[in-house]
Write a protein that holds these residues in place. Structure first.
Motif, PDB file in Angstrom:
ATOM      1  N   ASP A 181       0.728  -0.788   0.079  1.00 29.12           N
ATOM      2  CA  ASP A 181       0.154   0.052  -0.247  1.00 29.12           C
ATOM      3  C   ASP A 181       0.604   1.450   0.280  1.00 29.12           C
ATOM      4  N   ARG A 182       2.324   1.417   0.766  1.00 28.41           N
ATOM      5  CA  ARG A 182       2.948   2.098   0.297  1.00 28.41           C
ATOM      6  C   ARG A 182       4.325   2.699  -0.413  1.00 28.41           C
ATOM      7  N   LEU A 183       3.808   1.630  -1.422  1.00 26.33           N
ATOM      8  CA  LEU A 183       4.742   1.029  -2.779  1.00 26.33           C
ATOM      9  C   LEU A 183       4.849   2.359  -3.865  1.00 26.33           C
ATOM     10  N   GLY A 184       3.740   3.050  -4.534  1.00 27.55           N
ATOM     11  CA  GLY A 184       3.838   4.334  -5.025  1.00 27.55           C
ATOM     12  C   GLY A 184       4.009   5.078  -3.924  1.00 27.55           C
ATOM     13  N   GLY A 185       4.158   5.588  -3.166  1.00 24.24           N
ATOM     14  CA  GLY A 185       4.659   6.699  -2.905  1.00 24.24           C
ATOM     15  C   GLY A 185       6.182   6.706  -2.153  1.00 24.24           C
ATOM     16  N   TRP A 186       6.647   5.368  -1.771  1.00 28.23           N
ATOM     17  CA  TRP A 186       8.061   5.731  -2.090  1.00 28.23           C
ATOM     18  C   TRP A 186       8.624   5.639  -3.491  1.00 28.23           C
ATOM     19  N   ILE A 187       8.223   5.321  -3.962  1.00 24.25           N
ATOM     20  CA  ILE A 187       8.767   5.234  -5.947  1.00 24.25           C
ATOM     21  C   ILE A 187       8.614   6.214  -6.077  1.00 24.25           C
ATOM     22  N   GLU A 188       7.654   6.976  -6.150  1.00 24.06           N
ATOM     23  CA  GLU A 188       7.531   9.160  -6.342  1.00 24.06           C
ATOM     24  C   GLU A 188       8.698   9.594  -5.480  1.00 24.06           C
ATOM     25  N   ALA A 189       8.986   9.255  -3.952  1.00 25.45           N
ATOM     26  CA  ALA A 189       9.318  10.089  -3.508  1.00 25.45           C
ATOM     27  C   ALA A 189      11.304   9.715  -4.299  1.00 25.45           C
ATOM     28  N   GLY A 190      11.252   8.974  -4.299  1.00 25.48           N
ATOM     29  CA  GLY A 190      12.007   8.698  -5.297  1.00 25.48           C
ATOM     30  C   GLY A 190      13.677   7.844  -4.217  1.00 25.48           C
ATOM     31  N   ASN A 191      14.478   7.704  -4.660  1.00 20.41           N
ATOM     32  CA  ASN A 191      15.530   6.261  -3.868  1.00 20.41           C
ATOM     33  C   ASN A 191      15.104   5.748  -3.308  1.00 20.41           C
ATOM     34  N   THR A 192      14.233   4.882  -3.332  1.00 20.01           N
ATOM     35  CA  THR A 192      13.949   4.001  -1.388  1.00 20.01           C
ATOM     36  C   THR A 192      13.548   3.132  -2.003  1.00 20.01           C
ATOM     37  N   ILE A 193      13.134   2.986  -3.543  1.00 21.69           N
ATOM     38  CA  ILE A 193      13.013   1.355  -3.812  1.00 21.69           C
ATOM     39  C   ILE A 193      13.539   0.841  -5.305  1.00 21.69           C
ATOM     40  N   GLU A 194      14.088   0.316  -5.472  1.00 15.53           N
ATOM     41  CA  GLU A 194      15.029  -0.481  -6.730  1.00 15.53           C
ATOM     42  C   GLU A 194      14.692  -1.528  -7.548  1.00 15.53           C
ATOM     43  N   PRO A 195      14.046  -0.867  -8.813  1.00 13.78           N
ATOM     44  CA  PRO A 195      13.329  -1.565  -9.915  1.00 13.78           C
ATOM     45  C   PRO A 195      13.716  -2.660 -10.257  1.00 13.78           C
ATOM     46  N   ILE A 196      13.081  -4.190 -10.643  1.00 11.58           N
ATOM     47  CA  ILE A 196      13.802  -5.572 -10.704  1.00 11.58           C
ATOM     48  C   ILE A 196      13.303  -6.512 -11.892  1.00 11.58           C
ATOM     49  N   ASP A 197      12.942  -5.185 -12.639  1.00  9.85           N
ATOM     50  CA  ASP A 197      12.584  -6.212 -14.080  1.00  9.85           C
ATOM     51  C   ASP A 197      13.620  -6.738 -14.601  1.00  9.85           C
ATOM     52  N   PHE A 198      14.909  -5.750 -14.000  1.00 10.83           N
ATOM     53  CA  PHE A 198      15.929  -6.326 -14.570  1.00 10.83           C
ATOM     54  C   PHE A 198      16.632  -8.213 -14.198  1.00 10.83           C
ATOM     55  N   TYR A 199      16.193  -8.161 -13.631  1.00  9.90           N
ATOM     56  CA  TYR A 199      16.101  -9.360 -12.422  1.00  9.90           C
ATOM     57  C   TYR A 199      15.478 -10.850 -13.124  1.00  9.90           C
ATOM     58  N   LEU A 200      14.365 -10.628 -12.966  1.00  8.89           N
ATOM     59  CA  LEU A 200      12.791 -11.231 -13.561  1.00  8.89           C
ATOM     60  C   LEU A 200      13.148 -11.812 -15.042  1.00  8.89           C
ATOM     61  N   ASP A 201      13.162 -13.157 -14.687  1.00  4.83           N
ATOM     62  CA  ASP A 201      12.768 -14.219 -16.291  1.00  4.83           C
ATOM     63  C   ASP A 201      11.445 -14.612 -15.679  1.00  4.83           C
ATOM     64  N   ASP A 202      10.663 -15.123 -16.650  1.00  8.23           N
ATOM     65  CA  ASP A 202       9.353 -15.891 -17.481  1.00  8.23           C
ATOM     66  C   ASP A 202       8.553 -16.713 -16.124  1.00  8.23           C
ATOM     67  N   ALA A 203       9.879 -17.482 -15.513  1.00  3.84           N
ATOM     68  CA  ALA A 203      10.269 -18.975 -14.337  1.00  3.84           C
ATOM     69  C   ALA A 203       9.309 -18.098 -13.155  1.00  3.84           C
ATOM     70  N   LEU A 204      10.835 -17.031 -12.581  1.00  5.76           N
ATOM     71  CA  LEU A 204      10.310 -16.464 -11.624  1.00  5.76           C
ATOM     72  C   LEU A 204       9.356 -15.565 -11.486  1.00  5.76           C
ATOM     73  N   LYS A 205       8.411 -15.077 -12.847  1.00  3.42           N
ATOM     74  CA  LYS A 205       7.092 -14.421 -12.020  1.00  3.42           C
ATOM     75  C   LYS A 205       6.198 -15.376 -12.246  1.00  3.42           C
ATOM     76  N   LYS A 206       6.530 -16.533 -13.080  1.00  4.18           N
ATOM     77  CA  LYS A 206       4.929 -17.293 -12.807  1.00  4.18           C
ATOM     78  C   LYS A 206       5.130 -18.264 -11.764  1.00  4.18           C
ATOM     79  N   ARG A 207       6.102 -17.976 -10.583  1.00  2.00           N
ATOM     80  CA  ARG A 207       6.356 -18.534  -9.143  1.00  2.00           C
ATOM     81  C   ARG A 207       5.107 -18.101  -7.961  1.00  2.00           C
ATOM     82  N   PHE A 208       4.391 -17.188  -8.363  1.00  2.00           N
ATOM     83  CA  PHE A 208       3.800 -16.248  -7.728  1.00  2.00           C
ATOM     84  C   PHE A 208       2.281 -16.228  -8.256  1.00  2.00           C
TER      85      PHE A 208
END
Length: 408
Positions: free
Chosen positions: A93-120
């Motif tokens: 629920d606080r995700l968007g606020g932290w992202i907009e504030a900047g320098n808080t949460i790292e985007p992880i698309d670079f690390y994700l592959d289809d197999a990992l996405k399908k884990r959840f």
């Protein structure tokens, strides 16, 4: 001078791989913050210990339990300044606020592959995604369901018609008995009806829609349960709901896993999905789902190692520990095929419920909704405002606040 030359020589030999490097010098420390207590904390620490054992000499994870009430503010205050952890666990629920504030949460698309996405479970991954980018791996989810006293309700109702019929038979206001009890004045709990009628708080572009016809229908449904059917207690607080259920004076409750720890030991209870709505063409009630994600902090100097820890925490083996020992509902799909997990009635019930749950909006605009929506619910339930007038007023306030937020 002689000692200095020896030191330089040793460093050169280490660089060439001719001298061993000690484990402590090579070990990367990853700091993980969470707010778990009791069995949840014990289960998480067990999983972390397993990771540390498997990665001895390479990576060591150190955990810190932060009080929940102070957690969000602590993240906001410390992480952007590089003073926080490498990883933390928190709801979306606080995700968007932290992202907009900047320098808080790292985007992880670079690390994700289809197999990992399908884990959840798909909707839990959706909760970790903000404006098309993934920012965390889903760990556990929480959702409300139907909790019932088996002595009073041998078979839980599957439809709203069955619910009302059953609840009326179990209600005797003079003796303080009710067929159903839940925090219906709390907008979080009301969302199950609101979403069930096809309503919501935002449209696709995150513009507020509090006074939509669908939301008004959900209010009408609630008022019917209160006034016409008479199956709900007046102004139920959390303490009153717990007391009624434990005293055998509330046959059914809408609540989440947090309620289970408050149930008296002598009560034989069951958990089932919330009923479908006859008044909405048989559509299911759709409660909000909060998802606890594992987030890599933007200032972390060990992002790859931190993400490796996040992957381990969300693996099927870790999920099994969190489920059976921590009594949590993991977002990892595979764990529900485990023999022990699949036969656990609590885990199965919440897993069934999450199929129709709606991820709570993770946009900054969501913070603007709570106060006006709560005021609207209070006015409607106390009969000081008509439903449409109350929702119109809430809509105007949220629209104004959202516009102000976007100007900033």
């Amino acid at each position: 001078m002689k000692n200095l030359r020896l030191l330089i020589a040793a460093v050169c030999l280490c660089a060439l791989g001719l001298l061993p490097v000690t484990a402590s010098a090579a070990e990367t420390e990853i700091v993980l913050w969470h707010s778990y207590r009791a069995e949840e904390k014990t289960a998480l620490e067990k999983v972390v210990a397993e990771y540390n054992k498997a990665n001895a000499g390479k990576t060591k994870v150190t955990t810190l339990a932060v009080p929940y009430d102070a957690f969000a503010d602590k993240i906001t205050a410390t992480v952007p300044r590089g003073k926080g952890p490498d990883l933390f666990i928190f709801a979306q629920d606080r995700l968007g606020g932290w992202i907009e504030a900047g320098n808080t949460i790292e985007p992880i698309d670079f690390y994700l592959d289809d197999a990992l996405k399908k884990r959840f479970i798909p909707t839990t991954m959706q909760a970790m995604t903000y404006r098309g980018t993934a920012y965390g791996l889903p760990l556990n989810y929480k959702v409300i369901a139907l909790i019932y006293n088996k002595k009073l309700v041998p078979t839980p109702p599957k439809t709203s018609g069955e619910l009302v019929t059953m609840a009326k038979k179990l209600t005797d206001k003079k003796s303080g008995r009710f067929g159903l009890a839940y925090s219906y004045g709390d907008f979080y709990f009301h969302a199950a009806l609101m979403n069930g009628f096809g309503g919501g708080v935002f449209d696709a572009k995150f513009n507020p829609t509090l006074n939509s016809p669908e939301n008004l229908k959900s209010i009408d449904q609630l008022l019917k349960w209160i006034d016409k059917d008479g199956i709900l207690p007046a102004e139920p607080s959390s303490a009153l709901i717990t007391s009624l259920f434990n005293d055998g004076k509330a046959a059914m409750v809408f609540s989440g896993p947090w309620f289970l720890g408050e149930i008296a030991k002598g009560i034989d209870y069951g958990i089932a999905p919330l009923p479908t709505l006859d008044e909405a063409g048989g559509k299911p009630m759709r409660p909000w789902m909060t998802v606890e994600g594992v987030f890599v902090t933007a200032p972390s100097k060990n992002k790859e190692a931190a993400f490796d820890v996040a992957k381990f925490l969300t693996s099927a083996s870790s999920a099994k520990v969190l489920a059976l020992e921590g009594r949590q509902s993991p977002a990892t799909n595979e764990v529900y095929t485990d023999a022990q997990v699949s036969k656990d009635p609590q885990l199965k019930a919440f897993r069934d419920q999450v199929e129709v749950a709606v991820p709570m909006p993770n946009v900054p605009e969501m913070t603007m909704v709570w106060s006006p929506a709560t005021s609207a619910m209070n006015g409607i339930l106390k009969k000081t405002s008509k439903p449409k007038e109350a929702l119109d007023k809430a809509q105007q306030q949220v629209a104004k606040d959202v516009a102000g937020l976007r100007k900033k």
